[in-house]
Scaffold this motif. Structure first.
Motif, PDB file in Angstrom:
ATOM      1  N   PHE A 205       0.836  -1.202   0.000  1.00  0.00           N
ATOM      2  CA  PHE A 205       0.000   0.000   0.000  1.00  0.00           C
ATOM      3  C   PHE A 205       0.873   1.254   0.000  1.00  0.00           C
ATOM      4  CE2 PHE A 205      -3.156   2.833   2.274  1.00  0.00           C
ATOM      5  CZ  PHE A 205      -4.136   2.791   1.288  1.00  0.00           C
ATOM      6  N   LYS A 206       1.910   1.257   0.821  1.00  0.00           N
ATOM      7  CA  LYS A 206       2.836   2.392   0.896  1.00  0.00           C
ATOM      8  C   LYS A 206       3.619   2.553  -0.408  1.00  0.00           C
ATOM      9  CE  LYS A 206       4.872   1.122   4.716  1.00  0.00           C
ATOM     10  NZ  LYS A 206       5.835   1.151   5.843  1.00  0.00           N
ATOM     11  N   LYS A 207       4.037   1.445  -0.987  1.00  0.00           N
ATOM     12  CA  LYS A 207       4.793   1.516  -2.241  1.00  0.00           C
ATOM     13  C   LYS A 207       3.946   2.109  -3.360  1.00  0.00           C
ATOM     14  CE  LYS A 207       7.893  -2.366  -1.258  1.00  0.00           C
ATOM     15  NZ  LYS A 207       8.244  -3.777  -1.601  1.00  0.00           N
ATOM     16  N   MET A 208       2.676   1.707  -3.415  1.00  0.00           N
ATOM     17  CA  MET A 208       1.777   2.255  -4.432  1.00  0.00           C
ATOM     18  C   MET A 208       1.569   3.755  -4.218  1.00  0.00           C
ATOM     19  SD  MET A 208      -1.159  -0.655  -5.112  1.00  0.00           S
ATOM     20  CE  MET A 208      -1.648  -0.797  -3.386  1.00  0.00           C
ATOM     21  N   ALA A 209       1.430   4.140  -2.956  1.00  0.00           N
ATOM     22  CA  ALA A 209       1.251   5.559  -2.659  1.00  0.00           C
ATOM     23  C   ALA A 209       2.499   6.353  -3.009  1.00  0.00           C
ATOM     24  CB  ALA A 209       0.913   5.736  -1.176  1.00  0.00           C
ATOM     25  N   ALA A 210       3.670   5.826  -2.662  1.00  0.00           N
ATOM     26  CA  ALA A 210       4.933   6.526  -2.921  1.00  0.00           C
ATOM     27  C   ALA A 210       5.160   6.741  -4.409  1.00  0.00           C
ATOM     28  CB  ALA A 210       6.090   5.747  -2.311  1.00  0.00           C
ATOM     29  N   ALA A 211       4.699   5.802  -5.207  1.00  0.00           N
ATOM     30  CA  ALA A 211       4.889   5.905  -6.660  1.00  0.00           C
ATOM     31  C   ALA A 211       4.138   7.094  -7.246  1.00  0.00           C
ATOM     32  CB  ALA A 211       4.434   4.616  -7.335  1.00  0.00           C
ATOM     33  N   GLU A 212       3.121   7.576  -6.542  1.00  0.00           N
ATOM     34  CA  GLU A 212       2.328   8.705  -7.017  1.00  0.00           C
ATOM     35  C   GLU A 212       2.763  10.037  -6.406  1.00  0.00           C
ATOM     36  OE1 GLU A 212      -0.012   8.325  -9.361  1.00  0.00           O
ATOM     37  OE2 GLU A 212       0.529   6.188  -9.421  1.00  0.00           O
ATOM     38  N   ILE A 213       3.759  10.001  -5.533  1.00  0.00           N
ATOM     39  CA  ILE A 213       4.207  11.201  -4.825  1.00  0.00           C
ATOM     40  C   ILE A 213       5.517  11.693  -5.447  1.00  0.00           C
ATOM     41  CG2 ILE A 213       4.980  12.121  -2.588  1.00  0.00           C
ATOM     42  CD1 ILE A 213       3.205   9.949  -1.270  1.00  0.00           C
ATOM     43  N   PRO A 214       5.599  12.973  -5.827  1.00  0.00           N
ATOM     44  CA  PRO A 214       6.793  13.473  -6.505  1.00  0.00           C
ATOM     45  C   PRO A 214       8.112  13.203  -5.785  1.00  0.00           C
ATOM     46  CG  PRO A 214       5.035  15.059  -6.765  1.00  0.00           C
ATOM     47  CD  PRO A 214       4.514  13.998  -5.836  1.00  0.00           C
ATOM     48  N   VAL A 215       8.147  13.274  -4.455  1.00  0.00           N
ATOM     49  CA  VAL A 215       9.408  13.019  -3.748  1.00  0.00           C
ATOM     50  C   VAL A 215       9.667  11.519  -3.574  1.00  0.00           C
ATOM     51  CG1 VAL A 215       9.321  15.228  -2.529  1.00  0.00           C
ATOM     52  CG2 VAL A 215       8.380  13.181  -1.425  1.00  0.00           C
ATOM     53  N   ASN A 216       8.757  10.704  -4.076  1.00  0.00           N
ATOM     54  CA  ASN A 216       8.937   9.251  -4.163  1.00  0.00           C
ATOM     55  C   ASN A 216       9.051   8.558  -2.805  1.00  0.00           C
ATOM     56  OD1 ASN A 216       9.066   6.971  -5.877  1.00  0.00           O
ATOM     57  ND2 ASN A 216      11.284   6.845  -5.607  1.00  0.00           N
ATOM     58  N   ARG A 217       8.339   9.066  -1.841  1.00  0.00           N
ATOM     59  CA  ARG A 217       8.226   8.384  -0.547  1.00  0.00           C
ATOM     60  C   ARG A 217       6.943   8.827   0.127  1.00  0.00           C
ATOM     61  NH1 ARG A 217       9.058  11.425   4.116  1.00  0.00           N
ATOM     62  NH2 ARG A 217      10.200  13.396   3.903  1.00  0.00           N
ATOM     63  N   VAL A 218       6.491   8.023   1.089  1.00  0.00           N
ATOM     64  CA  VAL A 218       5.355   8.452   1.894  1.00  0.00           C
ATOM     65  C   VAL A 218       5.871   9.326   3.032  1.00  0.00           C
ATOM     66  CG1 VAL A 218       4.013   6.405   1.314  1.00  0.00           C
ATOM     67  CG2 VAL A 218       5.415   6.408   3.405  1.00  0.00           C
ATOM     68  N   GLY A 219       4.959  10.082   3.622  1.00  0.00           N
ATOM     69  CA  GLY A 219       5.347  10.962   4.708  1.00  0.00           C
ATOM     70  C   GLY A 219       5.422  10.244   6.038  1.00  0.00           C
ATOM     71  N   GLN A 220       6.141  10.868   6.960  1.00  0.00           N
ATOM     72  CA  GLN A 220       6.247  10.381   8.326  1.00  0.00           C
ATOM     73  C   GLN A 220       5.632  11.413   9.268  1.00  0.00           C
ATOM     74  OE1 GLN A 220       7.380   7.293   9.088  1.00  0.00           O
ATOM     75  NE2 GLN A 220       7.582   7.018   6.866  1.00  0.00           N
ATOM     76  N   PRO A 221       5.165  10.995  10.440  1.00  0.00           N
ATOM     77  CA  PRO A 221       4.610  11.969  11.385  1.00  0.00           C
ATOM     78  C   PRO A 221       5.552  13.135  11.674  1.00  0.00           C
ATOM     79  CG  PRO A 221       4.087   9.751  12.104  1.00  0.00           C
ATOM     80  CD  PRO A 221       5.019   9.608  10.929  1.00  0.00           C
ATOM     81  N   GLU A 222       6.849  12.856  11.650  1.00  0.00           N
ATOM     82  CA  GLU A 222       7.835  13.909  11.915  1.00  0.00           C
ATOM     83  C   GLU A 222       7.818  14.997  10.847  1.00  0.00           C
ATOM     84  OE1 GLU A 222       8.531  10.515  14.323  1.00  0.00           O
ATOM     85  OE2 GLU A 222       8.409  10.624  12.128  1.00  0.00           O
ATOM     86  N   ASP A 223       7.411  14.665   9.632  1.00  0.00           N
ATOM     87  CA  ASP A 223       7.297  15.674   8.577  1.00  0.00           C
ATOM     88  C   ASP A 223       6.253  16.726   8.959  1.00  0.00           C
ATOM     89  OD1 ASP A 223       9.153  14.646   6.587  1.00  0.00           O
ATOM     90  OD2 ASP A 223       7.723  13.024   6.271  1.00  0.00           O
ATOM     91  N   ILE A 224       5.180  16.284   9.560  1.00  0.00           N
ATOM     92  CA  ILE A 224       4.142  17.213  10.015  1.00  0.00           C
ATOM     93  C   ILE A 224       4.616  17.968  11.245  1.00  0.00           C
ATOM     94  CG2 ILE A 224       1.722  17.440  10.657  1.00  0.00           C
ATOM     95  CD1 ILE A 224       2.328  16.311   7.801  1.00  0.00           C
ATOM     96  N   ALA A 225       5.332  17.277  12.124  1.00  0.00           N
ATOM     97  CA  ALA A 225       5.825  17.910  13.348  1.00  0.00           C
ATOM     98  C   ALA A 225       6.784  19.056  13.031  1.00  0.00           C
ATOM     99  CB  ALA A 225       6.511  16.868  14.229  1.00  0.00           C
ATOM    100  N   HIS A 226       7.640  18.884  12.028  1.00  0.00           N
ATOM    101  CA  HIS A 226       8.559  19.954  11.644  1.00  0.00           C
ATOM    102  C   HIS A 226       7.788  21.192  11.196  1.00  0.00           C
ATOM    103  CE1 HIS A 226      12.054  17.520  12.112  1.00  0.00           C
ATOM    104  NE2 HIS A 226      11.805  16.722  11.092  1.00  0.00           N
ATOM    105  N   THR A 227       6.739  20.978  10.427  1.00  0.00           N
ATOM    106  CA  THR A 227       5.934  22.101   9.939  1.00  0.00           C
ATOM    107  C   THR A 227       5.205  22.789  11.086  1.00  0.00           C
ATOM    108  OG1 THR A 227       5.621  20.876   7.868  1.00  0.00           O
ATOM    109  CG2 THR A 227       4.190  22.767   8.245  1.00  0.00           C
TER     110      THR A 227
END
Length: 252
Positions: A205-227
């Motif tokens: 599921f994550k691999k399929m999602a990552a393939a559609e995301i320009p940075v080619n990975r799924v996000g992590q909770p820490e990505d939101i925490a930084h923002t």
């Protein structure tokens, strides 16, 4: 005033994005109230904060209940200090196609996301106004743009954006900013549950999602925490009423 003298409340702070935000704000020097429906579920987040030398308090509260919210905010003010930072992260999903969605599915999602954010912000804003400083960060989602099987969740997350912009208009003159973060695919228990409901292996599921995301990975909770860390900082004092899509690529 610096961050070491401020108190933050993070709703839905027991797990996932909320836990990551709570830990990051504590690392930034804020005292953090970790609020969730089940107070005992907050223990791991609180322990992580205190082990790192921070100050944290576990608070059990139902964000959709007016009396529960009032009691929780009063407790935070008494035990940690007047809260001037609020992250409205509490949320649930009750996904289904429209013709299968029950009124309870609709009401449950609206109550936690929208009523919860309203009650929490209304209770905390008086402390912000008195301090002449405040930061409200509301968690929206890319689903606000529409998503099959999520009429309730999409409507709630779009509502969070309108709520945020209105707060920015009303509270700006008191030194209070309000912004929303709209995450894309973030690896959490919630997205794992979504994969399970679809009968999909989570790694696939994550691999399929990552393939559609320009940075080619799924996000992590820490990505939101930084923002969130930036949006509640002194340096973000001229940023208000904005919706920041943290999704690994552009969104309309």
């Amino acid at each position: 005033m610096n961050q070491e003298r401020r108190t933050a409340i993070v709703t839905g702070g027991a797990h996932g994005i909320g836990a990551a935000v709570a830990k990051r704000l504590a690392a930034d020097g804020l005292a953090v109230a970790v609020l969730d429906l089940d107070e005992s579920a907050c223990a791991a987040t609180v322990d992580a904060v205190t082990a790192a030398g921070g100050r944290a308090l576990a608070v059990g509260a139902n964000v959709a209940d007016e009396e529960s919210v009032a009691a929780a905010v009063d407790r935070v003010a008494a035990e940690l200090g007047a809260p001037t930072v609020l992250v409205n992260n509490a949320g649930i999903t009750r996904d289904n196609l429209l013709f299968k969605m029950t009124a309870l599915d609709w009401d449950s999602v609206m109550n936690v996301h929208l009523r919860g954010a309203f009650l929490m912000t209304r209770a905390v804003q008086k402390h912000m106004v008195e301090a002449k400083f405040g930061r409200v960060v509301n968690l929206s989602s890319v689903s606000a743009l529409g998503n099959r099987g999520q009429a309730n969740y999409a409507a709630a997350k779009a509502g969070m954006q309108g709520f945020t912009k209105t707060l920015a208009f009303e509270l700006g003159k008191f030194g209070v900013t309000a912004n929303a973060i709209a995450p894309g695919f973030i690896e959490t228990e919630m997205t794992a549950a979504t994969a399970a409901r679809m009968g999909a292996d989570f790694e696939d599921f994550k691999k399929m999602a990552a393939a559609e995301i320009p940075v080619n990975r799924v996000g992590q909770p820490e990505d939101i925490a930084h923002t969130a860390s930036f949006l509640v900082s002194d340096g973000a004092g001229f940023v208000s009423g904005q919706v920041v899509y943290v999704a690994g690529g552009p969104r309309d």
